[in-house]
Design an enzyme around this catalytic site. Structure first.
Site, short mmCIF file in Angstrom:
data_model
loop_
_atom_site.label_atom_id
_atom_site.label_comp_id
_atom_site.label_asym_id
_atom_site.label_seq_id
_atom_site.Cartn_x
_atom_site.Cartn_y
_atom_site.Cartn_z
N ASN A 42 4.36 -5.17 5.93
CA ASN A 42 2.64 -6.48 6.05
C ASN A 42 3.50 -7.56 6.76
O ASN A 42 2.23 -8.37 7.57
CB ASN A 42 2.11 -6.55 5.24
CG ASN A 42 1.08 -5.33 4.71
OD1 ASN A 42 0.22 -4.32 5.06
ND2 ASN A 42 1.42 -5.41 3.05
N HIS A 93 0.91 5.32 6.44
CA HIS A 93 0.74 5.37 5.50
C HIS A 93 0.45 7.01 4.63
O HIS A 93 0.18 7.71 5.62
CB HIS A 93 -1.37 4.98 4.65
CG HIS A 93 -1.30 4.07 4.49
ND1 HIS A 93 -2.14 3.22 5.35
CD2 HIS A 93 -0.62 3.14 3.93
CE1 HIS A 93 -2.27 1.86 5.27
NE2 HIS A 93 -1.11 1.76 4.70
N GLY A 111 -2.03 -4.63 0.90
CA GLY A 111 -2.33 -5.51 1.82
C GLY A 111 -1.07 -6.37 1.31
O GLY A 111 -0.97 -8.40 1.77
N ASP A 114 -4.31 7.46 10.24
CA ASP A 114 -3.18 5.68 10.49
C ASP A 114 -2.24 5.67 11.29
O ASP A 114 -1.82 4.65 12.07
CB ASP A 114 -4.00 4.47 9.90
CG ASP A 114 -3.21 4.71 8.45
OD1 ASP A 114 -2.65 5.99 8.54
OD2 ASP A 114 -3.26 4.08 7.26
N SER A 118 0.66 -0.96 0.05
CA SER A 118 -0.04 0.32 -0.24
C SER A 118 0.99 1.90 -0.10
O SER A 118 0.63 2.53 -0.26
CB SER A 118 -1.16 -0.01 1.21
OG SER A 118 -0.48 -0.07 2.70
#
Length: 199
Positions: free
Chosen positions: A94, A178, A65, A175, A28
């Site tokens: 991830n 990102h 992801g 979050d 991502s």
């Protein structure tokens, strides 16, 4: 006339054969998370490289992801389809967030590097870090994967761009993981500055 057409065809083939394609295999952080793909840093990268006299076609094969295991399974078909000159591997975040064993991540990265080399492409690895709240022991072991793999497999290692972005809260999404669209031009310039040394 035939001679002229032959010359033009040869020129076209030569130009096509000499074109440079960079395949970005990421997650991502490279896929344009929650933004139009045109705003993501890989889409801005060709312009930044052109400023440094490098003409590069960029294929962004990043998927939000994805783990190193996902990248390993997807890479063979991508290599066959795009036949890149270079492969930038931006994977592992991830894996780290899920607490995967570092030795598994190392094996997957080495396998991707081997696949890229076997196809005739030059692999380039990007350093990845995990948040410090995972504990120093795991964070340090995870960080060490990348220089270890780079040295063992003989590939170039470029720095993790997120370290330069996360220090500016206005560039990060809520979050905390990102970068926002506003950060993408900086990331493209930053990556180009390190990447150009290896192209």
């Amino acid at each position: 006339m035939i001679r002229l057409l032959s010359f033009v065809f040869a020129l076209f083939v030569s130009s096509y054969a000499s074109s440079t394609t960079l395949l970005i295999l990421g997650d991502s952080l490279s896929a344009g998370y929650q933004m139009p793909i045109a705003q993501a840093w890989p889409s801005l990268l060709p312009e930044e490289l052109a400023k440094q006299n490098k003409t590069v076609d960029v294929v962004n094969a990043s998927i939000s992801g994805d783990t190193t295991g996902n990248g390993l399974s997807r890479l063979p078909s991508l290599l066959q389809e795009h036949q890149p000159s270079y492969v930038l591997i931006e994977l592992g975040a991830n894996d780290g967030l899920r607490g995967f064993p570092p030795n598994n991540v190392e094996k997957n990265l080495s396998a991707m590097i081997a696949q890229a080399k076997a196809s005739g492409a030059t692999p380039i690895l990007m350093q990845i870090r995990v948040p410090p709240n995972y504990g120093n022991r795991y964070s340090d072991a995870f960080f060490d994967i990348y220089p270890t793999v780079a040295q063992k497999d003989g590939v170039s290692l470029i720095p993790f761009f997120l370290e330069q972005v996360i220090i500016k809260p206005e560039w990060m999404m809520s979050d905390g993981l990102h970068p926002k669209p506003e950060a993408q031009p900086f990331i493209a310039e930053y990556v180009a500055g390190h990447l150009v040394k290896h192209l």
